[in-house]
Design a protein around this motif. Structure first.
Motif, mmCIF file in Angstrom:
data_model
loop_
_atom_site.group_PDB
_atom_site.id
_atom_site.type_symbol
_atom_site.label_atom_id
_atom_site.label_comp_id
_atom_site.label_asym_id
_atom_site.label_seq_id
_atom_site.Cartn_x
_atom_site.Cartn_y
_atom_site.Cartn_z
ATOM 1 N N UNK A 55 0.820 -1.205 0.000
ATOM 2 C CA UNK A 55 0.000 0.000 0.000
ATOM 3 C C UNK A 55 0.859 1.262 0.000
ATOM 4 N N UNK A 56 0.490 2.229 -0.846
ATOM 5 C CA UNK A 56 1.178 3.510 -0.831
ATOM 6 C C UNK A 56 0.733 4.288 0.413
ATOM 7 N N UNK A 57 1.656 4.952 1.116
ATOM 8 C CA UNK A 57 1.283 5.705 2.326
ATOM 9 C C UNK A 57 0.646 7.051 1.981
ATOM 10 N N UNK A 66 2.378 14.386 -4.134
ATOM 11 C CA UNK A 66 3.258 13.947 -5.217
ATOM 12 C C UNK A 66 2.546 12.935 -6.106
ATOM 13 N N UNK A 67 1.837 12.020 -5.505
ATOM 14 C CA UNK A 67 1.102 11.010 -6.262
ATOM 15 C C UNK A 67 0.058 11.670 -7.158
ATOM 16 N N UNK A 68 -0.676 12.626 -6.616
ATOM 17 C CA UNK A 68 -1.741 13.283 -7.375
ATOM 18 C C UNK A 68 -1.184 14.071 -8.564
ATOM 19 N N UNK A 69 0.032 14.571 -8.405
ATOM 20 C CA UNK A 69 0.671 15.322 -9.489
ATOM 21 C C UNK A 69 0.862 14.423 -10.711
ATOM 22 N N UNK A 218 5.255 7.484 -10.438
ATOM 23 C CA UNK A 218 4.879 7.388 -11.858
ATOM 24 C C UNK A 218 4.316 6.001 -12.182
ATOM 25 N N UNK A 219 4.987 4.961 -11.688
ATOM 26 C CA UNK A 219 4.522 3.600 -11.946
ATOM 27 C C UNK A 219 3.141 3.362 -11.337
ATOM 28 N N UNK A 220 2.967 3.797 -10.091
ATOM 29 C CA UNK A 220 1.676 3.608 -9.414
ATOM 30 C C UNK A 220 0.571 4.411 -10.102
ATOM 31 N N UNK A 221 0.899 5.603 -10.565
ATOM 32 C CA UNK A 221 -0.083 6.440 -11.261
ATOM 33 C C UNK A 221 -0.461 5.841 -12.606
#
Length: 253
Positions: A55-57, A66-69, A218-221
């Motif tokens: 799971x990503x924190x 950062x993830x949303x970007x 990037x990979x998760x996005x």
């Protein structure tokens, strides 16, 4: 048993009392509305997000931001194209099958989309090339022929087998798939040096160069955009059920 009887009695009395029945229906409707609110939808969606089964924190503000970007970067609104999904549909099943045969988590199949945009002709200024953007020396080390008019980095099947061997080797060093992804980008030696210098092996706490520090995001996005096309604006794929909705939607109710 007592609570059960009370609940049964409450239901029975509500059937006899239309006002009480209406109140109970309003309460249920309100609970459902809260559960389906944008905030709860986002919370449930984010709790489903994994990379390599971890799971990503996203409860941490810096990680979420950062993830949303990058999620926005790969969304249809930004891409204005279905090219990502067309390439994914064409190549990812074959890549996933090869990775699985080596015991590599399926999420690593997104590396070629990030690295080369599935274009084997791309060569970086440092000399990395092919689908998986191997440096010549690394490619040869893991069984690919590079040179003398032959470059097997451009062969999807052969280069994926080489990438799987490399990823497996990195896992032997780090014993953590998130760190393996980072090491694929920066190199095992450089990542080990950063871990030793900073005293942490938590990818999300490490201070790395911009490219490596954003690599897992990037990979998760990319994974989310490909697996949940409708959710991220790719309406042509609306007839397909998003994985998130299949797995989690009922949990919101």
């Amino acid at each position: 048993m007592l609570l059960s009887k009370l609940y049964t009695n409450a239901n029975a009395s509500s059937k006899r009392d239309p006002i009480k029945k209406a109140l109970l229906e309003q309460v249920e409707k309100k609970k459902k509305a809260i559960a389906m609110s944008p905030e709860k939808q986002k919370e449930a969606y984010y709790s489903s997000i994994r990379f390599a089964n971890k799971r990503l924190p996203l409860h941490k503000h810096t990680v979420e931001t950062k993830f949303e970007r990058y999620l926005a970067t790969f969304s249809y609104r930004k891409q204005q194209s279905y090219a990502l999904h067309a390439k994914a549909a064409k190549h990812l099943p074959k890549i996933a099958t090869i990775l699985k045969s080596y015991g590599i988590p399926e999420d690593f199949k997104y590396i070629p989309l990030i690295e080369s945009d599935m274009n084997p002709q791309i060569t970086s200024h440092r000399g990395a090339g092919g689908y998986w953007q191997f440096m010549p020396a690394t490619a040869r080390l893991y069984g690919l022929k590079v040179g003398a008019g032959l470059d097997e980095r451009k062969d999807l099947v052969k280069s994926t087998h080489a990438a799987a061997r490399y990823l497996k080797s990195l896992y032997g060093e780090f014993n953590d798939w998130t760190l393996v992804a980072a090491a694929y980008n920066i190199g095992g030696g450089s990542l080990k040096a950063a871990i030793r210098r900073q005293g942490t092996s938590d990818y999300y706490k490490l201070r790395l160069n911009q490219e490596t520090g954003s690599y897992v995001y990037k990979l998760a996005s990319m994974k989310q955009v490909i697996e949940n096309p409708n959710k991220h604006g790719y309406k042509r794929y609306a007839k397909l059920d998003d994985k998130y909705q299949n797995i989690n939607e009922q949990n919101l109710l």
